[in-house]
Design a protein around this motif. Structure first.
Motif, PDB file in Angstrom:
ATOM      1  N   PRO A   2      10.347   1.234  -7.543  1.00  0.00           N
ATOM      2  CA  PRO A   2       9.078   1.970  -7.417  1.00  0.00           C
ATOM      3  C   PRO A   2       8.085   1.208  -6.532  1.00  0.00           C
ATOM      4  CG  PRO A   2       9.190   0.853  -9.526  1.00  0.00           C
ATOM      5  CD  PRO A   2      10.531   0.638  -8.878  1.00  0.00           C
ATOM      6  N   ASP A   3       6.980   1.882  -6.199  1.00  0.00           N
ATOM      7  CA  ASP A   3       5.928   1.240  -5.402  1.00  0.00           C
ATOM      8  C   ASP A   3       5.251   0.146  -6.212  1.00  0.00           C
ATOM      9  OD1 ASP A   3       6.467   2.934  -3.318  1.00  0.00           O
ATOM     10  OD2 ASP A   3       4.965   4.432  -3.938  1.00  0.00           O
ATOM     11  N   LEU A   4       4.758  -0.879  -5.504  1.00  0.00           N
ATOM     12  CA  LEU A   4       4.043  -1.961  -6.164  1.00  0.00           C
ATOM     13  C   LEU A   4       2.688  -1.460  -6.662  1.00  0.00           C
ATOM     14  CD1 LEU A   4       4.770  -4.866  -3.657  1.00  0.00           C
ATOM     15  CD2 LEU A   4       5.827  -4.478  -5.901  1.00  0.00           C
ATOM     16  N   VAL A  32      -1.383  -5.065  -3.811  1.00  0.00           N
ATOM     17  CA  VAL A  32      -1.335  -4.809  -2.372  1.00  0.00           C
ATOM     18  C   VAL A  32      -2.730  -4.774  -1.736  1.00  0.00           C
ATOM     19  CG1 VAL A  32       0.856  -3.579  -2.514  1.00  0.00           C
ATOM     20  CG2 VAL A  32      -1.282  -2.311  -2.800  1.00  0.00           C
ATOM     21  N   LEU A  33      -3.821  -5.010  -2.538  1.00  0.00           N
ATOM     22  CA  LEU A  33      -5.176  -5.040  -1.980  1.00  0.00           C
ATOM     23  C   LEU A  33      -5.473  -6.405  -1.376  1.00  0.00           C
ATOM     24  CD1 LEU A  33      -7.197  -3.128  -4.740  1.00  0.00           C
ATOM     25  CD2 LEU A  33      -6.354  -2.252  -2.544  1.00  0.00           C
TER      26      LEU A  33
END
Length: 410
Positions: A353-355, A360-361
């Motif tokens: 799945p996406d992190l 990711v900021l």
């Protein structure tokens, strides 16, 4: 007066095979083509008041209408003809009035268009005359050639002996060939019906349940019987030693702590006997690696885990059985799975799945922190008067109960 009308509905033909066959055998193949064609037409038409079939070979009629043992080529085709049609509907047509011989006689298309025999059939059909010859017990020379001399008779006998102090008798492998089955469920159902038949002959079950379907206990008993059979064939020394401990102890008994349960199934003794798992999970049955039924069990486990890889299949398999060389055997079965080979791979992998957003900021270091449970953990809390530089804006934890907060002012 009966008025009959004839229509050529359909026809079918085949080229003579390259392998040389006798004329009666070729005529029998033609009769088989006719039986298949009539069966297909009868399924398509709404109503058929009667069916009559003709052949110009008395030899073929004798093969179809007599229940003698013929050679393999004739026997297989005669059995299929009897399955598709009733032998009583077959009749004899003289060769001079057989319309199917016209194309093979070299007639042109123009001559076929003018032929009454080709379009209207033999003249005796118009008179509603059915030529049914009487076939005696004596066959002609052509039919006698295919007669099976001294046909072998086969008798299957299933014997049972009580489990005494001697080694138990494994008889299912002599009665049924497990290598002829490609599905473990079908093998167990067939075995369950065989056991039900035996029990009814013994009078141990109610005969009024003849039409009832199989229940779970019958399937379980069939599986236990096959497990005992496999183990008896593969671990005969271990069985004999556990029933009568004489001589040196086989190494597998010490390695797996083998013992016999109340159903005479060889099981492995583990270290989770005090758990609440079922018996098959705490003490799995020992199985060899080179038996066809073991491959069927592994294939069933592979289908149960939705065609996942070797690890998932082996883990599911070990919930009930312990297979010698389990990983190697499971890998061999999984690689031969038709579904996986068709798809090109084992479709058990899932895309990650996406992190999470906080990962990711582009925030300053330690803006988002996380801790995992790893024993007592002390967290210093910064007072209000101090600088906020380097202070964490968000903290995540897996809710470990041993985490404790601590102020730097005591």
């Amino acid at each position: 007066m009966i008025t009959l009308k004839f229509r050529l509905l359909c026809s079918k033909t085949r080229v003579t095979p390259t392998r040389k066959q006798t004329i009666p055998r070729l005529e029998l193949s033609g009769a088989l083509i006719l039986a298949r064609l009539v069966h297909s037409v009868s399924l398509s038409l709404p109503v058929l008041h009667g069916t009559y079939l003709w052949t110009d070979s008395m030899t073929v009629l004798y093969w179809i209408c007599n229940r003698k043992g013929w050679k393999q080529y004739v026997q297989h085709r005669v059995e299929e003809i009897r399955k598709l049609t009733n032998p009583s509907v077959w009749n004899h047509c003289p060769g001079t009035q057989n319309p199917t011989d016209l194309p093979s006689q070299g007639l042109s298309a123009k001559e076929l268009l003018k032929s009454r025999l080709w379009w209207d059939g033999p003249s005796f059909i118009a008179r509603a005359v059915i030529n049914t010859p009487e076939l005696g017990d004596d066959c002609n020379e052509e039919a006698e050639v295919e007669l099976l001399r001294n046909p072998a008779t086969f008798t299957q006998v299933l014997t049972s002996q009580d489990q005494t102090k001697e080694c138990p008798v494994a008889c299912m492998s002599n009665l049924m060939n497990s290598s002829h089955y490609s599905d473990i469920g079908k093998l167990l159902r067939v075995t369950a019906y065989v056991l039900r038949f035996i029990n009814r002959l013994r009078g141990t079950v109610d005969r009024t349940d003849c039409g009832s379907s199989l229940n779970g206990k019958e399937i379980t008993d069939a599986e236990a019987l096959w497990i005992r059979t496999i183990q008896k064939l593969s671990f005969d020394c271990e069985f004999c030693y556990l029933l009568k401990p004489l001589g040196p102890c086989p190494p597998l008994i010490d390695q797996f702590g083998l013992f016999l349960d109340d159903k005479q199934v060889l099981r492995c003794r583990g270290r989770i006997n005090l758990s609440q798992l079922p018996l098959s999970g705490k003490q799995p049955a020992l199985l060899p690696s080179n038996h066809p039924i073991v491959a069927l069990l592994i294939l069933k486990a592979h289908e149960s885990v939705k065609h996942n890889g070797v690890n998932q299949t082996l883990t599911f398999m070990r919930e009930r059985f312990w297979v010698l060389k389990g990983r190697q055997t499971t890998r061999k079965v999984v690689r031969s799975c038709v579904t996986c080979r068709r798809l090109g791979h084992s479709y058990g992998s899932v895309l990650p799945p996406d992190l999470p957003t906080e990962r990711v900021l582009e925030d300053p270091p330690f803006s988002h922190t996380g801790v995992d449970f790893a024993g007592p953990l002390y967290i210093n809390v910064v007072n209000e008067g101090q600088s906020n530089e380097g202070q964490s804006n968000e903290g995540q934890s897996n809710e470990g109960q041993s985490n404790e907060g601590q102020s730097d002012e005591r």
